[in-house]
Enzyme design. Structure first.
Site, PDB file in Angstrom:
ATOM      1  N   SER A  76       0.788  -1.237   0.000  1.00 38.76           N
ATOM      2  CA  SER A  76       0.000   0.000   0.000  1.00 38.76           C
ATOM      3  C   SER A  76       0.817   1.282   0.000  1.00 38.76           C
ATOM      4  O   SER A  76       0.242   2.374  -0.100  1.00 38.76           O
ATOM      5  CB  SER A  76      -0.972   0.006   1.184  1.00 38.76           C
ATOM      6  OG  SER A  76      -2.031  -0.899   0.960  1.00 38.76           O
ATOM      7  N   GLU A 174      -4.709  -7.725  -4.916  1.00 34.55           N
ATOM      8  CA  GLU A 174      -3.759  -8.627  -5.573  1.00 34.55           C
ATOM      9  C   GLU A 174      -2.323  -8.125  -5.511  1.00 34.55           C
ATOM     10  O   GLU A 174      -1.379  -8.924  -5.500  1.00 34.55           O
ATOM     11  CB  GLU A 174      -4.168  -8.848  -7.035  1.00 34.55           C
ATOM     12  CG  GLU A 174      -5.454  -9.650  -7.219  1.00 34.55           C
ATOM     13  CD  GLU A 174      -6.715  -8.823  -7.033  1.00 34.55           C
ATOM     14  OE1 GLU A 174      -7.802  -9.431  -6.959  1.00 34.55           O
ATOM     15  OE2 GLU A 174      -6.616  -7.574  -6.955  1.00 34.55           O
ATOM     16  N   LYS A 240       2.984   6.767   4.787  1.00 33.77           N
ATOM     17  CA  LYS A 240       2.053   5.797   4.201  1.00 33.77           C
ATOM     18  C   LYS A 240       2.612   4.407   4.430  1.00 33.77           C
ATOM     19  O   LYS A 240       3.734   4.106   4.019  1.00 33.77           O
ATOM     20  CB  LYS A 240       1.881   6.036   2.694  1.00 33.77           C
ATOM     21  CG  LYS A 240       0.882   5.064   2.057  1.00 33.77           C
ATOM     22  CD  LYS A 240      -0.531   5.326   2.541  1.00 33.77           C
ATOM     23  CE  LYS A 240      -1.444   4.115   2.352  1.00 33.77           C
ATOM     24  NZ  LYS A 240      -1.268   3.088   3.389  1.00 33.77           N
ATOM     25  N   THR A 241       1.834   3.583   5.084  1.00 33.65           N
ATOM     26  CA  THR A 241       2.248   2.221   5.393  1.00 33.65           C
ATOM     27  C   THR A 241       1.814   1.251   4.300  1.00 33.65           C
ATOM     28  O   THR A 241       1.050   1.594   3.406  1.00 33.65           O
ATOM     29  CB  THR A 241       1.636   1.767   6.722  1.00 33.65           C
ATOM     30  OG1 THR A 241       0.203   1.884   6.629  1.00 33.65           O
ATOM     31  CG2 THR A 241       2.138   2.615   7.877  1.00 33.65           C
ATOM     32  N   GLY A 242       2.299   0.017   4.413  1.00 34.33           N
ATOM     33  CA  GLY A 242       1.892  -1.050   3.513  1.00 34.33           C
ATOM     34  C   GLY A 242       2.159  -2.395   4.159  1.00 34.33           C
ATOM     35  O   GLY A 242       3.061  -2.522   4.983  1.00 34.33           O
TER      36      GLY A 242
END
EC number: 3.5.2.6
Length: 294
Positions: A76, A174, A240-242
């Protein structure tokens, strides 16, 4: 001085306690690894995973890199580029952020903390962008991709700001498979750091659009245990994390320390096991290492 932050500080301290001077390192392309790189190598060894770090000190453009040119799944963190692409459109299409899109039940994915409240209703592109960046809402991300005409146009936007590494191939969820060796939906820490610098502190976006992106990033609700947790209290962070399979745990941030120039920090981490749990503590520990090493 780093002020204590309760359990999170204890956890970071426990991770850092594993450091050993004899840990194998990944050297920079030229010269011997620095003490900071040695600490990052020790952190990586203790974690059992693969760590990528890139820090840009805007005061003098110096860099701290660890696996800075290796590819990692973005997960993300790629949403930053997507929202920036929409903001770029708003420079010439002045009302576009108020353009509305209908949220249908069929649009919902595995993570919809904001958009699930708007089924059969409309959200503006500005609202979708905020949901994408501040709550990592996957449906909001996909609606922005629909508006932009697909992932290839996001990659094209990255190329337009000089990023030849970023590639976005799939939509949510995905894009989070993070399969080792799969180059889809990947970038390198240094490339992402340079792009984040251009977008938040440089001239890749016009002033109003740049300010809006920074405002959204500062309002992120998902990063409290990642980079932010490794920094002193009082430092301002927009991030912004992911997260994805293989315990992939990421965070990218623009940081405003007290009484000094801003920093750009990218931390990417992944593990060998597909079902591994995320390790936000590793990102916090890496953030502490590199900022203490300035």
């Amino acid at each position: 001085m780093f002020k204590k932050r309760g359990r999170q500080t204890v956890l970071i301290a426990a991770v850092l306690a594993f450091f050993t001077a004899s840990s194998p390192l990944l050297a920079r392309t030229q010269g011997e690894p620095t003490q900071v790189q040695q600490k990052l190598a020790a952190l990586e060894k203790q974690s059992g995973g693969r760590l990528g770090v890139a820090l840009i000190n805007t005061a003098d453009r110096s860099q701290i890199l660890y696996r800075g040119d290796e590819r990692f799944a973005m997960c993300s963190t790629s949403k930053t580029m997507v929202a920036a692409a929409v903001l770029k459109q708003s420079e010439t299409q002045h009302d576009i952020l108020q353009q509305k899109m209908v949220i249908k039940k069929a649009d919902l994915t595995n993570w919809n903390p904001v958009t699930e409240k708007y089924v059969d209703k409309e959200m503006t592109l500005a609202e979708l962008s905020a949901a994408t960046l501040q709550y990592s809402d996957n449906t909001a991300m996909n609606k922005l991709l629909e508006h932009l005409g697909g992932t290839s146009n996001v990659t094209a936007f990255a190329r337009s700001i000089g990023d030849t590494t970023f590639r976005l191939d799939r939509k949510e969820p995905e894009l989070n498979t993070a399969i080792p060796g799969d180059e889809r939906d990947t970038t390198c820490p240094l490339a992402m750091a340079k792009s984040l610098h251009k977008l938040t502190l440089g001239d890749a976006l016009a002033g109003a659009q740049r300010a809006q992106l920074v405002e959204w990033l500062k309002g992120n609700t998902t990063g409290g245990q990642s980079i932010r947790a490794g920094l002193p209290e009082g430092w301002v962070v927009g991030d912004k994390t992911g997260a994805g399979d293989y315990g992939t745990t990421n965070d990218i941030a623009v940081i405003w320390p007290e009484d000094r120039a801003p920093l750009i920090l990218v931390t990417y981490f992944t593990q060998p096991q597909q079902d591994a749990k995320g390790r936000k503590d590793i990102l916090a520990a890496a953030a502490k290492i590199v900022t203490e090493g300035l």
